[in-house]
Design an enzyme around this catalytic site. Structure first.
Site, short mmCIF file in Angstrom:
data_model
loop_
_atom_site.label_atom_id
_atom_site.label_comp_id
_atom_site.label_asym_id
_atom_site.label_seq_id
_atom_site.Cartn_x
_atom_site.Cartn_y
_atom_site.Cartn_z
N GLU A 1 -10.07 -6.19 -0.32
CA GLU A 1 -10.01 -4.64 -0.15
C GLU A 1 -10.69 -3.98 -1.14
OE1 GLU A 1 -5.78 -3.62 -0.11
OE2 GLU A 1 -5.60 -4.66 2.05
N GLU B 1 -4.27 -9.81 6.61
CA GLU B 1 -2.98 -9.39 6.09
C GLU B 1 -2.06 -8.21 7.47
OE1 GLU B 1 -2.83 -7.31 2.69
OE2 GLU B 1 -4.33 -9.00 1.67
C1 FCB Z 1 -2.65 -5.18 0.47
C2 FCB Z 1 -3.00 -5.90 -0.73
C3 FCB Z 1 -1.84 -6.93 -0.79
C4 FCB Z 1 -0.58 -6.71 -0.86
C5 FCB Z 1 -0.34 -5.76 0.45
C6 FCB Z 1 1.16 -5.44 0.73
O1 FCB Z 1 -3.40 -3.84 0.22
O2 FCB Z 1 -4.18 -6.66 -0.53
O3 FCB Z 1 -2.50 -7.90 -2.09
O4 FCB Z 1 -0.56 -5.74 -1.97
O5 FCB Z 1 -1.33 -4.86 0.43
#
Ligand code: FCB
Length: 463
Positions: A169, A361
């Site tokens: 990110e 994620e």
């Molecule tokens: C994302 C991040 C991760 C965590 C989640 C909830 O943006 O990559 O580290 O904080 O959100």
């Protein structure tokens, strides 16, 4: 990749969970680790909710064997973790810290012994403080610093690790970190500098991909894990779908919350035209060679997807936000629950970038605590994960190649500027005693993995 089985997921689907070094490891000053920009931000009064810090975190650094054992009983096929750059190179470049490498060595061995495939992210935000002091991502040397670091890690681990992600990110560590000052290093720079830092980080990605391929001892599979703004159609009508697709890939003015500014250069070797227009004279002067450096063939597209906005086609095809009904479901973080993000996100990314998708994620923060019966009944998380995975299954059935899914997160952890307020884990962590308590969602996910997703309910009726 094999097609989906009757359950809807391919046979070799990677059921995973994810974490990041600074969020779980702790041991911030142990075994020769150097300071990172997050250590610095955590010391700034008012920067982190509750004045929390990741200095001790979940103490994963010392409890790694116990945590891998919990992963094993969960039945994980893959575990996505990140490597702490200042643990490997305390000053960011130069002297390598053998004890830092040894920790990841032990982790990888433990994972493999437990039958879990390691998926390593090289950089998930804990940037070495010394490099920040030397200019950080604003320095023209920063792409090379990152590639050199990548080479060292890959040399040490690639006899056992084959799955790599370069950076997590960039929208956050550049945008939230350098533009809005909410994340480390907590700067509020102008666009000119922010875009220069972004430019260098993308060149760093490209150089790192080459470094991985040149150094890896076993054939690597490489991706990146960007975030972005995901937009879904308010209905299945062709016009709404086209509008949502356009909005997903638009740079809507001067904002870093977009996908294409960060991803088109990596895959197509060019900045998106609407972004060039929006950022105008603040776009760094660059050569064709810079863009060629950013572009490096990838093996998968890692997508971090939590939530999305819905739009419908307005006049002339313009995207009109579709208001969510009053009382729409929200997580504890107050992020809207929008399962279709896991249908449209992977589908749109596949259509545009033609790379197999890995959901790197997805998950939710809940108001979880250990109940009187000693258990954590996180019903909402089970429902959230089921809904999102049903949407992902639909994408797979519709032909999107999805290699794996990494739930965020294996365990409750340090949620950046929110400190320990937000609990995303399948495993509850008592931050005082460090005791781990698997939540109900852990058991649910374990059973789901064991059946390769067959336990998921049928698709809910659609409007
Ligand atoms: C994302 C991040 C991760 C965590 C989640 C909830 O943006 O990559 O580290 O904080 O959100």
């Amino acid at each position: 990749m094999k097609g989906p089985t009757a359950e809807g997921f391919p046979k070799n689907f990677v059921w995973g969970a994810a974490t990041a070094s600074y969020q779980i490891e702790g041991a911030a000053t142990e075994d020769g680790r150097g300071p990172s920009v997050w250590d610095m931000l955590c010391r700034r009064p008012g920067a982190i909710w509750g004045g929390h810090t990741g200095a001790v975190g979940c103490d994963h650094y010392h409890r790694m064997p116990e945590d891998v054992e919990l992963m094993r009983t969960l039945g994980l096929k893959g575990y996505r973790f990140s490597i702490s750059w200042p643990r490997i190179l305390p000053a960011g470049t130069g002297r390598v810290n053998p004890k830092g490498l040894a920790f990841y060595d032990r982790l990888v061995d433990a994972l493999l012994a437990a039958g879990i495939q390691p998926w390593a992210t090289l950089f998930h935000w804990d940037y070495p403080q010394d490099l920040y002091d030397r200019g950080g991502w604003l320095s023209p040397d920063s792409p090379k610093w990152f590639a050199d670091y990548a080479r060292i890690v890959v040399r040490a681990l690639s006899d056992r690790v084959t799955h790599w992600m370069t950076q997590n990110e960039p929208q956050c560590y550049i945008g939230l970190g350098l533009r809005d000052g909410i994340h480390a290093p907590g700067e509020k720079l102008g666009w000119r500098e922010v875009l220069l830092a972004a430019h260098h980080s993308m060149m760093g990605h490209g150089l790192a991909v080459r470094a991985i391929r040149a150094t890896a001892r076993r054939r690597p599979l490489i991706g990146a894990a960007p975030v972005g703004s995901h937009v879904i159609p308010a209905s299945g009508s062709a016009r709404d779908v086209a509008t949502a697709r356009r909005a997903t890939f638009a740079v809507a003015g001067r904002t870093y919350w977009n996908t294409t500014w960060w991803t088109d250069p990596l895959i197509f070797g060019r900045y998106p035209a609407d972004g060039l227009k929006a950022f105008g004279a603040d776009v760094p002067k660059h050569s064709r060679r810079d863009l060629e450096t950013m572009r490096a063939p990838l093996d998968f597209f890692g997508a971090n997807i939590y939530q999305s906005e819905a739009v419908r086609a307005g006049r002339g095809g313009a995207a009109e936000p579709a208001a969510r009904p009053v009382g729409h479901a929200l997580t504890a973080y107050k992020w809207p629950v929008t399962p279709d993000a896991l249908y449209w996100g992977p589908k749109f990314f596949w259509e545009r970038y033609k790379l197999p998708i890995v959901v790197t994620e997805n998950g939710m923060s809940g108001a979880d605590w250990v109940g009187l019966d000693g258990r954590v009944h996180d019903h909402a998380r089970i429902d959230y994960l089921a809904r999102y995975l049903i949407a992902l299954r639909r994408a797979i059935r519709d032909g999107v190649p999805v290699l794996g899914y990494f739930q965020w997160s294996l365990m409750d952890n340090f949620e950046w500027a929110e400190g320990f307020k937000e609990r995303f884990g399948l495993i509850h962590v008592d931050y005082t005693t460090k005791k781990r308590t698997p939540k109900d969602s852990y058991e649910w996910y374990r059973d789901l993995i064991a059946t390769n997703g067959a336990l998921l309910p049928a698709d809910p009726a659609r409007p």
